[in-house]
Design a protein around this motif. Structure first.
Motif, PDB file in Angstrom:
ATOM      1  N   TYR A  66     -23.412   9.318  -8.648  1.00  0.00           N
ATOM      2  CA  TYR A  66     -22.245   9.051  -7.811  1.00  0.00           C
ATOM      3  C   TYR A  66     -22.338   7.634  -7.261  1.00  0.00           C
ATOM      4  CZ  TYR A  66     -25.173  10.213  -3.705  1.00  0.00           C
ATOM      5  OH  TYR A  66     -26.157  10.261  -2.750  1.00  0.00           O
ATOM      6  N   GLU A  73     -18.855   3.366 -19.146  1.00  0.00           N
ATOM      7  CA  GLU A  73     -19.611   4.619 -19.263  1.00  0.00           C
ATOM      8  C   GLU A  73     -21.117   4.406 -19.275  1.00  0.00           C
ATOM      9  OE1 GLU A  73     -18.003   7.585 -19.196  1.00  0.00           O
ATOM     10  OE2 GLU A  73     -16.129   6.484 -18.988  1.00  0.00           O
ATOM     11  N   ALA A 108     -22.903   8.040 -19.301  1.00  0.00           N
ATOM     12  CA  ALA A 108     -22.014   9.159 -18.995  1.00  0.00           C
ATOM     13  C   ALA A 108     -22.107  10.219 -20.085  1.00  0.00           C
ATOM     14  CB  ALA A 108     -20.577   8.674 -18.866  1.00  0.00           C
ATOM     15  N   THR A 152     -18.862   9.349 -15.148  1.00  0.00           N
ATOM     16  CA  THR A 152     -18.824  10.772 -14.832  1.00  0.00           C
ATOM     17  C   THR A 152     -19.962  11.148 -13.895  1.00  0.00           C
ATOM     18  OG1 THR A 152     -20.231  11.345 -16.708  1.00  0.00           O
ATOM     19  CG2 THR A 152     -17.847  11.310 -17.109  1.00  0.00           C
ATOM     20  N   LYS A 153     -19.844  12.326 -13.282  1.00  0.00           N
ATOM     21  CA  LYS A 153     -20.907  12.821 -12.403  1.00  0.00           C
ATOM     22  C   LYS A 153     -22.146  13.190 -13.224  1.00  0.00           C
ATOM     23  CE  LYS A 153     -22.156  16.454  -9.248  1.00  0.00           C
ATOM     24  NZ  LYS A 153     -22.222  17.862  -9.195  1.00  0.00           N
ATOM     25  N   ASP A 154     -21.935  13.811 -14.391  1.00  0.00           N
ATOM     26  CA  ASP A 154     -23.048  14.216 -15.248  1.00  0.00           C
ATOM     27  C   ASP A 154     -23.431  13.067 -16.169  1.00  0.00           C
ATOM     28  OD1 ASP A 154     -23.131  16.847 -14.214  1.00  0.00           O
ATOM     29  OD2 ASP A 154     -21.442  17.402 -15.493  1.00  0.00           O
ATOM     30  N   LYS A 167     -16.434  13.440 -21.137  1.00  0.00           N
ATOM     31  CA  LYS A 167     -15.372  12.725 -20.413  1.00  0.00           C
ATOM     32  C   LYS A 167     -14.485  13.706 -19.727  1.00  0.00           C
ATOM     33  CE  LYS A 167     -15.246   8.466 -22.935  1.00  0.00           C
ATOM     34  NZ  LYS A 167     -14.464   7.420 -23.456  1.00  0.00           N
TER      35      LYS A 167
END
Length: 151
Positions: A40, A120, A148, A2-4, A151
């Motif tokens: 990223y 993750e 991560a 994920t980005k966050d 989701k």
């Protein structure tokens, strides 16, 4: 991924004799930063961007960590501290390190980089020798964990 993400960077320094500090001596506790971050991937490289606050000093440090698998890791800091540290196995990289207390030239000789990527989570371990203004100072380890969030 994920980005966050949640980023954990911990480091342990041993003096050049290779003996860890004991008891109340400085250096026997790992230094750890845990921060929310943005992640990223671009052109096969992993990027993590986060802000770091320093206790007792106004302002922040903007950090970018660039990971190229087990070949190369870069840590770029700007703000109240400025540097661009490059870790490449079996190479020495020199860089200027600017702090609110002054500047110094640091050398980083990277002995090992280990990289592991899961769905993750990404983990990186870097082992390096550090010198400041040409004088050997410490053998160091950095452990980077990117996890991560949601989701």
């Amino acid at each position: 991924m994920t980005k966050d993400v949640l980023l954990s960077i911990s480091g342990l320094h041993q003096d050049v004799t290779g003996i860890e500090a004991q008891g109340d001596e400085p250096g026997n506790e790992p230094i750890e930063v845990i921060a929310p971050a943005n992640y990223y991937e671009k052109n096969g490289k992993h990027y993590v961007i986060y802000d770091e606050l320093v206790e007792g000093i106004p302002g922040t440090i903007k950090n970018k960590v660039r990971i190229m698998d087990d070949r190369k890791v870069e840590i770029i800091k700007s703000g109240i501290t400025n540097t661009h540290m490059v870790f490449e196995k079996d190479k020495i990289n020199m860089t200027q390190y600017e702090t609110p207390y002054g500047e110094m030239m640091i050398g980083v000789f990277t002995k090992d980089i280990r990289f592991e990527e899961q769905d993750e989570k990404i983990t990186v371990h870097v082992n390096y020798a550090l010198d400041i203004n040409g004088d050997p100072v410490a053998d160091c380890n950095i452990d980077i964990k990117i996890t991560a969030l949601g989701k």
